[in-house]
Design an enzyme around this catalytic site. Structure first.
Site, PDB file in Angstrom:
ATOM      1  N   HIS A  42       0.848  -1.345   0.056  1.00  0.00           N
ATOM      2  CA  HIS A  42      -0.102   0.054  -0.068  1.00  0.00           C
ATOM      3  C   HIS A  42       0.882   1.177  -0.010  1.00  0.00           C
ATOM      4  O   HIS A  42       0.571   2.170  -0.592  1.00  0.00           O
ATOM      5  CB  HIS A  42      -0.894  -0.044   1.282  1.00  0.00           C
ATOM      6  CG  HIS A  42      -1.891  -0.974   1.174  1.00  0.00           C
ATOM      7  ND1 HIS A  42      -1.751  -2.234   1.999  1.00  0.00           N
ATOM      8  CD2 HIS A  42      -3.196  -1.338   0.405  1.00  0.00           C
ATOM      9  CE1 HIS A  42      -2.778  -2.998   1.886  1.00  0.00           C
ATOM     10  NE2 HIS A  42      -3.554  -2.296   1.002  1.00  0.00           N
ATOM     11  N   GLN A 159      -9.395  -7.135 -10.845  1.00  0.00           N
ATOM     12  CA  GLN A 159      -9.929  -5.869 -10.395  1.00  0.00           C
ATOM     13  C   GLN A 159      -9.495  -4.695 -11.156  1.00  0.00           C
ATOM     14  O   GLN A 159     -10.345  -3.756 -11.623  1.00  0.00           O
ATOM     15  CB  GLN A 159      -9.494  -5.695  -8.927  1.00  0.00           C
ATOM     16  CG  GLN A 159     -10.003  -4.574  -8.355  1.00  0.00           C
ATOM     17  CD  GLN A 159      -9.733  -4.395  -7.015  1.00  0.00           C
ATOM     18  OE1 GLN A 159     -10.689  -5.077  -5.951  1.00  0.00           O
ATOM     19  NE2 GLN A 159      -8.686  -3.780  -6.242  1.00  0.00           N
TER      20      GLN A 159
END
Ligand code: PAF
Length: 280
Positions: A42, A159
């Protein structure tokens, strides 16, 4: 590096006001959508966002509609205070952490259902409602935050393709950027779900990436045979294989000449489902 805790917006009005203020100053805004439990992967997304924008908003929202009733929504790791410290260290300017009732108020009745890359027999085969949940929440985040750019990890390659399709089809004025997968030293793709692995499973897990590389190296011969061999190797390494597939990198349909290919895998180790993919 900074130690300043990012401002936390909990409501749509709060995040809109903050972004409107930046926009009035002529600043470019990036959004990094996450479900929290932040790790180094992240941090890389935030750093990528930083290269494309003046201000970075990280959303933290564990989205119930992308989990099937049998999946790990309640058990999904929630580490909000640690996430804030991680985001302070990487100098994200704002966190958007809405409540479930903000994102799905009583009476909400609209779902964004994507076909194309959302219906190609990869993640969608075992998680048929997953991408409608993802597309719905990302469309809402895009309209609420109104970023110029948004960054998603290539680890969730299907995704990313679904979000690109949805953004184009709904004419959303957001540039979608894919960021390469960050890996542990032994090759395991970083994931919030890696914490579920037992020590024994963690020791086995890097085999998934190693076998992807072996299959990729053998594709110059007979691609179907290389993939078949890869499937057998994954099972022999102790995984319960969901799929190993070679696909076109753009729409994730069957590989076709002139379009880059992508090798994608999903497999279980005990209760933990791992996914990975590489360009070939
Ligand atoms: O990749 C994720 O963490 C989630 O699917 C996302 C994009 C934040 C939507 O909930």
């Amino acid at each position: 590096m900074s130690d300043e805790t990012p401002a936390v917006a909990r409501t749509i009005d709060e995040i809109r006001a903050r972004v409107a203020g930046w926009r009035a100053e002529g600043l470019k805004v990036a959004l990094v959508p996450t479900m929290g439990a932040l790790h180094a992967g992240h941090v890389l997304l935030v750093e990528t966002a930083r290269r494309h924008a003046d201000r970075v908003v990280v959303s933290i929202f564990v989205n119930p509609t992308q989990f099937a009733p049998t999946e790990d929504f309640t058990a999904y790791p929630r580490t909000f205070e640690a996430d804030l410290r991680t985001l302070a260290a990487v100098a994200a300017e704002a966190v958007y952490a809405p409540a479930v009732a903000t994102m799905y108020p009583p009476g909400a009745a609209t779902t964004v259902k994507v076909e194309g890359p959302a219906a190609v027999g990869l993640e969608d085969a075992s998680r048929p409602f997953h991408f409608a949940g993802v597309a719905t929440i990302v469309a809402k985040l895009f309209t609420q935050v109104a970023p110029d750019v948004a960054v998603f990890g290539e680890k969730d390659f299907q995704q990313l393709a679904v979000i690109r399709r949805m953004t184009a089809d709904l004419d959303l004025a957001v540039e979608v950027i894919g960021s390469p997968t960050l890996r542990e030293a032994d090759g395991l793709a970083m994931s919030s779900r890696n914490v579920y692995l037992s020590p024994d499973e963690r020791a086995k897990a890097p085999a998934l990436h190693r076998i992807l590389q072996e299959v990729a190296a053998a594709l110059g011969g007979d691609p179907a045979a290389a993939v078949a061999k890869g499937r057998a190797a994954i099972a022999a390494a102790g995984f319960d294989l969901d799929y190993l597939e070679l696909r076109a990198a753009d729409d994730l349909g069957e590989p076709r000449p002139g379009v880059p290919w992508r090798l994608l895998v999903a497999a279980r180790l005990g209760q933990t489902r791992l996914i990975d993919n590489i360009a070939v």
